[in-house]
Structure formats: C-alpha cells, structure tokens
Design an enzyme around this catalytic site. Structure first.
Site: not given
Ligand code: A3P
Length: 296
Positions: A48, A51-52, A109, A139, A228, A230, A233, A256, A258-259
């Site tokens: 969280k 990573t993605t 991770h 998250s 990329t 939010f 994506m 996933f 989320r915010k």
């Molecule tokens: P939130 O749950 O706070 O929205 P991971 O990929 O490590 O699991 O992290 C997921 C978190 O990164 C989630 O946070 C997700 O919304 C956020 N996230 C994914 N893509 C993003 C982007 N392009 N910009 C900002 N936050 C992003």
C-alpha cells in the site's frame, strides 16, 4: 451479501518472525533460492505504498511512453510479484518470472532480510517506494476489508493495533522501511517516497530515469505523468487490480484505486488513535535518519 470467499480466514505462517501467507511460507525454499540476474529490475515496497503506481511509471519508461504497449497485459503479468501466486494465474510469481525473457522487472513486498540473496550477489537494481505509516495503515485496512486473500482486518482500531505490532502480512512497516533504508548505501537501491511522487512526479520520474540510465524527451515524460496520474490509471483496466474477480476483491467494499492522496488518515484516525500511534512511532523510529511526511 458477502461473497463466500470472505467467510474463510486466510492462513498465515511466519518466516523468521515475519507474517506471510501459508502459501508463501510453504513455498519458502523456492522463493529464497530464486535466481536474480544483473539486468533485472526489482520494485520493492511495503504493501500500500504506491507499488502499482511505481510499476506503471517504470513500465511506461521502459516502453518509451507507449501506452498501447503498457496495456499488453495486467500489472501482475507484466511485472510478476515474486513471492505471491497471482490469483488469476496458475503458477506463483517466481515461476512466471523464471519464464520471462530478460530484461525482467519484478515486484516484491519482502522485508530486506528476506530478499532472496541472489539479488545482492548479482547487484540487481532495486527501486524501493515508501509511504507514511498512517496512510499505509488506512489503505491496508481498506484493502484488507475488500480483499478475500488478505487476513480479515477486524475494526480499524484492531487493525491499527495489528499494524503497530507488525502482526500483518509482510510484517512490521517500521522494520521494513528502516531495513531497506539502511541497505540503500550498500547496494544500487533508489529509495522513493509516495509523498514526493504526489508532490512532484516529474522530479521523481527524472530520478528513476537517471537510475535506469535512460533519457526521455520532455514530451514523453509529460505523457508518462498524465497516464500514471491517479484518475487516468483508475480508468485503465490493465493497471491495478480493479478488474479482479469479485471473489478476490469486492469492489463494493473498497476499490484498489481507492483515493490516491496523502493525508487521508485524517478522515479515519480519531485524535486519541493518532496520539497513541505517534507516541509508539517515535519509539520505533528513534535514531533513524529516515523521515516521512504524513501531509503535503
Ligand atoms: P489508497 O488506498 O490510499 O488510495 P500499492 O500499489 O502499493 O498496493 O498501493 C496502493 C495505494 O496507492 C492506494 O492508496 C492507491 O489508490 C494508490 N495509488 C495507486 N495508483 C496511484 C496513482 N497513480 N497516484 C496516486 N496514488 C495511487
């Protein structure tokens, strides 16, 4: 109506006092013996932490900003998650990685002490991304509610407690971020922060470019920032996990994507939870040069 998948608790099992799924622990020998290559790239993080997002940025860099190429497959197929079996594939991430042609990009991770030793031996480049603890906890809590393959989180209060004590999958956030931080001067590790990526994506993308010894035009960098972001994506079915089957992530509970902001913890932590967390945090993070911003 709750899907049946959520009624069963996920089995967990420790490896060196770090909580992993039973599947990972049972498979530990193959994970530990994974053979890295010098031209691999590993994206490492605590869950969280962005990573993605980092994975998507890296894939876009590697494909010179070609959006179509980056939509060739799901995130977890393009960049296998080493220690986890991707739920829609028949083989674990490391077997997927073994089948991939070089140069490979993978995700983990794992805390630094559990990283397969071949990564150190081969001097493989690693991008580590970290995010402030309170936003990670929130998250992680929401994803755990929505994702049947993570242990049930309980209430937010219970989850915060587990988080503070490292009783969540992949172990203690505090040990994870500090462990990787301490390793970064002895190995090619680019240590990034979610908050910096939010605040100044161009600057962070430039750091990644330099680390990967790549040069891209201003136009392509701007395209990468756009694709990329939010909102974009979130609309991309190949990025993230929002197209995963409802038995794995119940999107009516939480997405996933989320915010994607910094400071959402303020909408969740009570004042007393926050004070207790901060006090514990100070002790856990005493003596490190690693600092985080929980608002920007
Ligand atoms: P939130 O749950 O706070 O929205 P991971 O990929 O490590 O699991 O992290 C997921 C978190 O990164 C989630 O946070 C997700 O919304 C956020 N996230 C994914 N893509 C993003 C982007 N392009 N910009 C900002 N936050 C992003």
């Amino acid at each position: 109506q709750v899907s049946k998948a959520f009624l069963q608790e996920v089995q967990v099992k420790e490896i060196n006092a770090v909580l992993l799924t039973k599947g990972m622990s049972d498979n530990w020998e193959s994970i530990w013996n994974f053979q890295a290559k010098p031209n691999d790239l590993l994206i490492a993080s605590y869950p969280k932490s962005g990573t993605t997002w980092t994975q998507e940025i890296v894939d876009m860099i590697q494909n010179d900003g070609d959006v179509r190429k980056c939509q060739r497959a799901y995130t977890y197929v393009r960049q296998p998650h080493l220690e986890w079996k991707p739920w829609l594939l028949s083989t674990p991430g490391l077997e997927e990685a073994e089948k991939m042609p070089s140069p490979r990009t993978m995700k983990t991770h794992l805390p630094v002490q559990l990283l397969p030793p071949s990564f150190w031996k081969e001097n493989t480049k690693i991008i580590y991304v970290a995010r402030n603890a309170k936003d990670v906890a929130v998250s992680y809590y929401h994803l755990s509610r929505a994702m049947s393959v993570l242990p049930r989180p309980g209430t937010l209060d219970e989850f915060i407690d587990k988080f503070m004590n490292g009783r969540v999958l992949w172990g203690s956030w505090y040990d994870h971020v500090k462990g990787w931080w301490n390793k970064k001067d002895k190995h090619p590790i680019l240590y990034l922060f979610y908050e910096d990526m939010k605040e100044n994506p161009k600057q962070e993308i430039q750091k990644i470019l330099k680390f990967l010894e790549k040069d891209l035009s201003e136009e392509i960098i701007n395209k990468i920032i756009y694709h990329t972001s939010f909102d974009i994506m979130k609309q991309n079915p190949m990025a993230g996990y929002d197209t995963i089957h409802i038995n794995i992530i119940d999107h009516s509970i939480s997405s996933f994507m989320r915010k994607g902001i910094t400071g959402d913890w303020k909408n969740h932590f009570t004042v007393s939870q926050s004070e207790k967390f901060d006090e514990h945090y100070k002790k856990k993070m005493a003596g490190t040069t690693l600092t985080f911003r929980s608002e920007i």
